[in-house]
Each structure stands twice: as C-alpha cells, then as structure tokens.
Design a protein around this motif. Structure first.
Motif, PDB file in Angstrom:
ATOM      1  N   SER A  25       0.839  -1.206   0.000  1.00  0.00           N
ATOM      2  CA  SER A  25       0.000   0.000   0.000  1.00  0.00           C
ATOM      3  C   SER A  25       0.872   1.254   0.000  1.00  0.00           C
ATOM      4  O   SER A  25       0.577   2.234  -0.686  1.00  0.00           O
ATOM      5  N   GLU A  26       1.944   1.216   0.787  1.00  0.00           N
ATOM      6  CA  GLU A  26       2.839   2.383   0.811  1.00  0.00           C
ATOM      7  C   GLU A  26       3.428   2.623  -0.573  1.00  0.00           C
ATOM      8  O   GLU A  26       3.537   3.752  -1.041  1.00  0.00           O
ATOM      9  N   LEU A  27       3.777   1.526  -1.215  1.00  0.00           N
ATOM     10  CA  LEU A  27       4.344   1.635  -2.567  1.00  0.00           C
ATOM     11  C   LEU A  27       3.309   2.179  -3.556  1.00  0.00           C
ATOM     12  O   LEU A  27       3.617   3.033  -4.402  1.00  0.00           O
ATOM     13  N   ALA A  28       2.053   1.705  -3.394  1.00  0.00           N
ATOM     14  CA  ALA A  28       0.993   2.165  -4.307  1.00  0.00           C
ATOM     15  C   ALA A  28       0.774   3.669  -4.151  1.00  0.00           C
ATOM     16  O   ALA A  28       0.532   4.376  -5.138  1.00  0.00           O
ATOM     17  N   ILE A  29       0.865   4.169  -2.917  1.00  0.00           N
ATOM     18  CA  ILE A  29       0.680   5.612  -2.700  1.00  0.00           C
ATOM     19  C   ILE A  29       1.792   6.393  -3.392  1.00  0.00           C
ATOM     20  O   ILE A  29       1.563   7.427  -4.021  1.00  0.00           O
ATOM     21  N   LYS A  30       2.991   5.827  -3.317  1.00  0.00           N
ATOM     22  CA  LYS A  30       4.135   6.497  -3.953  1.00  0.00           C
ATOM     23  C   LYS A  30       4.019   6.453  -5.485  1.00  0.00           C
ATOM     24  O   LYS A  30       4.081   7.466  -6.164  1.00  0.00           O
ATOM     25  N   GLY A  61     -12.732   0.472  -4.273  1.00  0.00           N
ATOM     26  CA  GLY A  61     -12.632   0.830  -5.697  1.00  0.00           C
ATOM     27  C   GLY A  61     -13.272  -0.185  -6.634  1.00  0.00           C
ATOM     28  O   GLY A  61     -13.077  -0.093  -7.849  1.00  0.00           O
ATOM     29  N   ASP A  62     -14.062  -1.130  -6.092  1.00  0.00           N
ATOM     30  CA  ASP A  62     -14.626  -2.182  -6.964  1.00  0.00           C
ATOM     31  C   ASP A  62     -15.477  -1.584  -8.083  1.00  0.00           C
ATOM     32  O   ASP A  62     -15.334  -1.942  -9.252  1.00  0.00           O
ATOM     33  N   THR A  85      -8.065   2.232   2.082  1.00  0.00           N
ATOM     34  CA  THR A  85      -8.743   1.719   0.883  1.00  0.00           C
ATOM     35  C   THR A  85      -8.292   2.483  -0.361  1.00  0.00           C
ATOM     36  O   THR A  85      -8.236   1.918  -1.452  1.00  0.00           O
ATOM     37  N   THR A  86      -7.943   3.759  -0.202  1.00  0.00           N
ATOM     38  CA  THR A  86      -7.447   4.517  -1.353  1.00  0.00           C
ATOM     39  C   THR A  86      -6.160   3.872  -1.877  1.00  0.00           C
ATOM     40  O   THR A  86      -5.964   3.737  -3.089  1.00  0.00           O
ATOM     41  N   ALA A  87      -5.313   3.432  -0.953  1.00  0.00           N
ATOM     42  CA  ALA A  87      -4.077   2.761  -1.370  1.00  0.00           C
ATOM     43  C   ALA A  87      -4.399   1.469  -2.130  1.00  0.00           C
ATOM     44  O   ALA A  87      -3.778   1.166  -3.154  1.00  0.00           O
ATOM     45  N   LYS A  88      -5.418   0.735  -1.661  1.00  0.00           N
ATOM     46  CA  LYS A  88      -5.809  -0.503  -2.356  1.00  0.00           C
ATOM     47  C   LYS A  88      -6.274  -0.188  -3.768  1.00  0.00           C
ATOM     48  O   LYS A  88      -5.980  -0.895  -4.722  1.00  0.00           O
ATOM     49  N   CYS A  89      -7.047   0.891  -3.867  1.00  0.00           N
ATOM     50  CA  CYS A  89      -7.584   1.278  -5.173  1.00  0.00           C
ATOM     51  C   CYS A  89      -6.438   1.696  -6.105  1.00  0.00           C
ATOM     52  O   CYS A  89      -6.393   1.295  -7.272  1.00  0.00           O
ATOM     53  N   LEU A  90      -5.490   2.472  -5.573  1.00  0.00           N
ATOM     54  CA  LEU A  90      -4.335   2.893  -6.399  1.00  0.00           C
ATOM     55  C   LEU A  90      -3.567   1.666  -6.888  1.00  0.00           C
ATOM     56  O   LEU A  90      -3.113   1.607  -8.029  1.00  0.00           O
ATOM     57  N   GLN A  99      -6.156   4.207 -17.359  1.00  0.00           N
ATOM     58  CA  GLN A  99      -5.773   5.572 -17.754  1.00  0.00           C
ATOM     59  C   GLN A  99      -6.895   6.589 -17.542  1.00  0.00           C
ATOM     60  O   GLN A  99      -6.654   7.783 -17.652  1.00  0.00           O
ATOM     61  N   ASN A 100      -8.113   6.123 -17.309  1.00  0.00           N
ATOM     62  CA  ASN A 100      -9.246   7.061 -17.290  1.00  0.00           C
ATOM     63  C   ASN A 100      -9.846   7.238 -15.896  1.00  0.00           C
ATOM     64  O   ASN A 100     -11.063   7.349 -15.743  1.00  0.00           O
ATOM     65  N   VAL A 101      -8.980   7.252 -14.887  1.00  0.00           N
ATOM     66  CA  VAL A 101      -9.438   7.491 -13.507  1.00  0.00           C
ATOM     67  C   VAL A 101      -8.569   8.567 -12.876  1.00  0.00           C
ATOM     68  O   VAL A 101      -7.350   8.592 -13.072  1.00  0.00           O
ATOM     69  N   ALA A 102      -9.224   9.469 -12.149  1.00  0.00           N
ATOM     70  CA  ALA A 102      -8.496  10.480 -11.379  1.00  0.00           C
ATOM     71  C   ALA A 102      -9.008  10.418  -9.944  1.00  0.00           C
ATOM     72  O   ALA A 102     -10.218  10.312  -9.720  1.00  0.00           O
ATOM     73  N   ILE A 103      -8.086  10.462  -9.010  1.00  0.00           N
ATOM     74  CA  ILE A 103      -8.446  10.248  -7.594  1.00  0.00           C
ATOM     75  C   ILE A 103      -8.253  11.526  -6.771  1.00  0.00           C
ATOM     76  O   ILE A 103      -7.196  12.166  -6.837  1.00  0.00           O
ATOM     77  N   TRP A 104      -9.292  11.829  -6.001  1.00  0.00           N
ATOM     78  CA  TRP A 104      -9.176  12.889  -4.991  1.00  0.00           C
ATOM     79  C   TRP A 104      -9.140  12.170  -3.636  1.00  0.00           C
ATOM     80  O   TRP A 104     -10.166  11.653  -3.183  1.00  0.00           O
TER      81      TRP A 104
END
Ligand code: SAM
Length: 224
Positions: A25-30, A61-62, A85-90, A99-104
């Motif tokens: 998850s830490e890696l996904a955030i990075k 993010g399902d 969960t944001t990290a899981k989604c990333l 390519q067609n997703v933007a996350i806030w």
C-alpha cells in the motif's frame, strides 16, 4: 506524498486511516501519485473530458475500477479520504494500467465547489456512511447544502445514484430528494430500486449487507 497530508479535514467524522499500511500500500501511494488530482489541473481536466462520472466514497474501488475498465471513453473521478482503501484502489489502478481514472484522496466537499457547472454526467454514492443515530444525522454527507452544491455541477438530465441498506438513510434520502423539486426519482416499479442498476458493480458494502440479510436499495434521481 506525506501520509499525514491525508489527515487534516476538520469537518470529516469518518476514519482517515485504519491499520498500519502494508508495504504494497505504501508503494501504491508512492507510485500512484500520477492518479491524484491537483486543483491547478482541474480546468484542463474538465475541458478535455466530455463524459465525467464522479464516485464519492469509492472504498476498495470495486465499482470505480470495473466501470472505468468497461468504459474507456469516460473519465471517472473517485473521491475518498480513507487512506487504507485509497491505497488498495491505487494498487489496482496501477496493476491494470488504467488511464481514465483520477483520484481525490480526501473529502469530496473540499473540491466539489471547484467543479464547473453542468460538467458531471453521473454521480455515484454507493453505501455512504449512514450515521443512523439521530444525534449524528448532521454527519451524513447528504445534507440540503450538499444537494445545493451538486445540483448545478450535474449536467441537465444527468443522474445521481445512491445506494444504501439502512432504513433510516433510505427514508432520509427520499425525503431530501422529494423536497428538492429539481430532481426526478426514476423508479417506476419496485425492481427499479430493489435491484442494482446495470451500470453499477457489486461493492464490498453491498456484499456485507447481503451477508447480514439486509436489503440494499438503489435510488436514481435525474436532474430535471
Ligand atoms: C461505508 S463505505 C462504502 C465504500 C464503498 N462505496 C462500498 O460500497 O463498498 C463509505 C465510504 O465513503 C467514504 N466517505 C465518507 N465521507 C466522505 C466524504 N465526505 N467524501 C468522500 N468520501 C467519503 C468513506 O471513507 C468510506 O470509504
């Protein structure tokens, strides 16, 4: 990005952070920084996309990811302040090279007033926190003020889909939208609110609700 920068929203009562993040998850955030929305890029983002779907509180993010994979011509904006969960989604976005997703990665209320009028085709709000106790009802996201903010940003004839399995919240949603005369409830028969709409995917909270023998409802309102 510093993880603590996720955790500074004074009016937010939900969780910002749960268990310690795993290494992946830490890696996904990075690695997933490229998916994160910067306020300075909003104008360009809205100018270059005609069909934008906003999902508020995407959780794992399902729904967001399955929808984006199915409709590569649409841009999906997902907002959720819960870092785990944001990290899981990333992680999933990176894995599938979407390519067609933007996350806030924050409270939607901190950015939605920057969205242009008539810019969002659909809003999805799937299983929002119900805050079922009367003393907590102010914590629900769907307040009159919030509906006043989302109404102008939805395109004419655009929709908002809200799912919940909590009876208190079901009544609350119907009352709010019936009072707000500028939306039309699209249900014609019971199956229109008892069955998941075809453009939504099963989420973790829908799964949980069925496990617990609760009955989810989906309410779709169209902007008149
Ligand atoms: C009960 S969970 C549902 C998650 C997912 N939609 C599902 O169905 O599995 C509610 C989600 O909404 C998010 N949330 C709560 N308040 C929010 C807000 N103001 N802006 C964006 N997301 C929010 C929470 O962090 C949480 O992930």
């Amino acid at each position: 990005m510093k993880i603590n920068s996720f955790i500074d929203c004074p009016n937010f009562f939900g969780r910002r952070k749960g268990r310690r993040l795993s290494k992946s998850s830490e890696l996904a955030i990075k690695e997933g920084k490229k998916y994160l929305i910067k306020k300075k890029d909003l104008t360009k983002m809205f100018e270059s996309n005609n069909n934008i779907i906003l999902e508020i509180g995407f959780g794992d993010g399902d729904n967001l990811i399955n929808s984006a994979r199915l409709n590569s011509n649409f841009l999906y904006i997902g907002a959720d302040p819960f870092i785990n969960t944001t990290a899981k989604c990333l992680n999933k976005l990176l894995l599938h090279n979407i390519q067609n997703v933007a996350i806030w990665p924050d409270d939607i209320r901190k950015i939605i007033s920057y969205f242009p009028y008539n810019s969002i085709s659909e809003i999805k709000l799937l299983f929002p926190d119900p805050w079922p106790k009367k003393k907590h009802q102010k914590r629900r996201l769907l307040q009159d003020e919030f509906i006043d903010i989302i109404y102008p940003i939805i395109k004419p004839k655009g929709t908002i889909t809200i799912a919940t399995d909590h009876d208190v919240l079901k009544k609350w949603i119907l009352k709010k939208f019936q009072k707000y005369k500028k939306f039309e409830w699209l249900a014609e028969s019971a199956k229109d609110w008892q069955l998941r709409p075809q453009d939504c995917f099963e989420t973790k909270y829908e799964f949980k609700s069925i496990l617990c023998n609760r009955k989810p409802s989906w309410f779709v309102f169209k902007k008149k």
